[in-house]
Design an enzyme around this catalytic site. Sequence first.
Site, PDB file in Angstrom:
ATOM      1  N   LYS A 125      -8.863  -1.444   7.402  1.00 48.44           N
ATOM      2  CA  LYS A 125      -8.456  -0.197   6.762  1.00 48.44           C
ATOM      3  C   LYS A 125      -9.666   0.677   6.443  1.00 48.44           C
ATOM      4  CE  LYS A 125      -4.391  -2.425   4.722  1.00 48.44           C
ATOM      5  NZ  LYS A 125      -3.704  -2.819   3.478  1.00 48.44           N
ATOM      6  N   SER A 163       0.825  -1.208   0.000  1.00 45.62           N
ATOM      7  CA  SER A 163       0.000   0.000   0.000  1.00 45.62           C
ATOM      8  C   SER A 163       0.856   1.254   0.000  1.00 45.62           C
ATOM      9  CB  SER A 163      -0.932   0.001   1.207  1.00 45.62           C
ATOM     10  OG  SER A 163      -1.911  -1.007   1.084  1.00 45.62           O
TER      11      SER A 163
END
Length: 972
Positions: free
Chosen positions: A674, A633
């Site tokens: 997330k 990410s």
Amino acid sequence: MSTSKATATYLRSIMLPENGPASIPDDITERHILKQETSSYNLEVSESGSGLLVCFPGAPGSRVGAHYRWNLNQTALEFDQWLETSQDLKKAFNYGRLISRKYDIQSSTLPAGLYALNGTLNAATFEGSLSEVESLTYNSLMSLTTNPQDKVNNQLVTKGITVLNLPTGFDKPYVRLEDETPQGPQSMNGARMRCTAAIAPRRYEIDLPSERLPTVAATGTPTTIYEGNADIVNSTAVTGDITFQLEAEPVNETRFDFILQFLGLDNDVPVVTVTSSTLVTADNYRGASAKFTQSIPTEMITKPITRVKLAYQLNQQTAIANAATLGAKGPASVSFSSGNGNVPGVLRPITLVAYEKMTPQSILTVAGVSNYELIPNPDLLKNMVTKYGKYDPEGLNYAKMILSHREELDIRTVWRTEEYKERTRAFKEITDFTSDLPTSKAWGWRDLVRGIRKVAAPVLSTLFPMAAPLIGAADQFIGDLTKTNSAGGRYLSHAAGGRYHDVMDSWASGSEAGSYSKHLKTRLESNNYEEVELPKPTKGVIFPVVHTVESAPGEAFGSLVVVIPEAYPELLDPNQQVLSYFKNDTGCVWGIGEDIPFEGDDMCYTALPLKEIKRNGNIVVEKIFAGPAMGPSSQLALSLLVNDIDEGIPRMVFTGEIADDEETVIPICGVDIKAIAAHEHGLPLIGCQPGVDEMVANTSLASHLIQGGALPVQKAQGACRRIKYLGQLMRTTASGMDAELQGLLQATMARAKEVKDAEVFKLLKLMSWTRKNDLTDHMYEWSKEDPDAIKFGRLVSTPPKHQEKPKGPDQHTAQEAKATRISLDAVKAGADFASPEWIAENNYRGPSPGQFKYYMITGRVPNPGEEYEDYVRKPITRPTDMDKIRRLANSVYGLPHQEPAPDDFYQAVVEVFAENGGRGPDQDQMQDLRDLARQMKRRPRPAETRRQTKTPPRAATSSGSRFTPSGDDGEV
């Protein structure tokens, strides 16, 4: 700190060195042994009765101080001897570092024929070097420092002084002890080689100007070129090259001797002299050179060096007039170094102890103890067990935090010995975590020590955020203790007891992290510290990270990271101050724990933990106790920032992994955790499915609401150039967000109305009531501060009731009682005018200072409400008792049965009372009043007043008396 004992052993060794050594619990983990060395000296006092002890409390070697005596006239110091440990450490050990040290200095031995000891001690710790002390006299010693914790004055020699070494720094390196190296059998007698103490030498360099040398007075007489301060207590090496030329060819061969003298504190006799000679002839007089190359071992430094002097001399009388000019072949300079000179404790700080008026030939005893970590030489190492140092952040930082509050805890470097002995009990309590600190309570320190324990003792995760403002970024807590057991890496901190402490891992990878834990999030986020608001960045990108801890397996929570241009390492926790580089060194990023596998744009970025996004575009970042972010990410976000975002921050959170084609985003794990982190900031999660916004169920409707205002969203330049669907996402998500959420809200409300559920009905009513009364923001802030609703539950557990009638007296009655109470107090204080009515008119306040002074000076009742500020500073001159004045005037003027005193006499008495500030006349004034009374009584009567004549008394008969009857010569 070992878990088997709840004791801060390192701090105890610092506070109480006689208890023995303890390994310094920092991240220098060399194998070593612990050793305690003693120092014991009986120093004889000279005929002057005065002297000076120079202590090096932090010196890592065997030399711990020096003793000087004043001469008989007390005009100069005379060096006596070094003070050293009982064993010369360099004979058996190669490296070492000091843990703690303490000196006790006192006198208790009487010379023959004496029955009492004289003398006092002054002591002060100076943060500089010995050569920087301007005056070494007994009385001037107290001016070395203004810190009361660093000096003691006029202590009787029989009571003694204790000098305690407090660390000047941590993570100190091991220092070479100047041990001799093995030598071959063919070496000449006396030749030897040693490893110099050169880890951090203090280097001095004398640079000479390209000018004429001063003229010498006569041959063989040195002429000074330079002199100045220098501090040396161990080996030194001298190098240099002095080039010069003569104006004319010398008549005879002339020898130039350049002399470098190392001088001590006491006199001008050199401790060591280094001489470089050169012969000037007709061949080299235009460019002669004198070179210095010499090493001076520690054994030749027979006393502390505080000065150097560079001089030169000639051997030919004819050469005196032939001037020499420096710098013929380049700069002329001489340099020398002081081994270990810049290591804290070697040359500075120092503690000076002066004694005065002691009995000559009496004995001053110096007893010291020093604790070391030592690394033996190879021969001794064969027969000695060494052990690794243990990294114990609790023990180390507890010591740091205690010492950072040394002023509040009154931890001194210099003590009166009896005070130090009294304080040892408190020191033992402070270093014992199981103690309830009863002695510290008596000193008033218990609350402070308890507060430090709460921060330093429980777990590592609660330690560093609070400790960071106190101890700075001195500790690289994690260092190289890394285990790479996944793509993201994991940072672990290992304590001396063998257990792991909670250090948050920052995951940005696709590894399975665990299930979301609100409790873990609340506990660890409470340790965040030092929020900073930054102006709106020129551009940036946001990505999520997932945090886990070793102590809670299977639990996790998420947070957001924003990457912005420029370098801001000071805004990161020390654990995150890691610098990573793009491929081919085309840029760098602070806060990312791994190098970036693609090229950058030659810029420096910083990944900062995101706290809040303001409406005006500013961002609030915070320091969190976690490792640096790693994983796909972070790489995805950096790729977008470098290649697709030119300005602004997209109002979305990106996650996923870039595929090999550098266009497709591969979904990764941990999306639900997330998504919760993104929704808490009102942002959507992008990238969990290729080209599609996240579809994660969430139980909180409010978490989907997006905050008002918008950050600028940059449209992708050349959509689909790097990541497929990115341009479409960035264009459509932000623009359609509000309409989509409004529809979602209306649909949710409609479905809620259809549900015939009392609880849902109450929730709707509560939402309506909250919005109607404009309480949404307040309730939201409360929910963040009180996540478990403990305080709020107590607050609303009892519903509000109707207002009850007030009990007790009404307002008017209460005010009257207040006025009466104030009036009584004022009358007792001398304000007789302060009646309850006057107090009521004065707004129910007692007389002000101005009102009281006005009454005392003038005798008139002050007006309520006026402050009479002009009278506050006036003295009280009005007499307080007029009856007393009248009685005194009548008494002085005449007897009680006489006529009263006239008004002029009354006025004179009043003036006397006024002059005396309300007191009666003194003896002289009383005599003046009597004289005035006599003058007033003798005043002439007016002319029109006739003097009354009295009939003269009848004269008595010559023959009569009161014993004989009247008659004509009658017989008795």
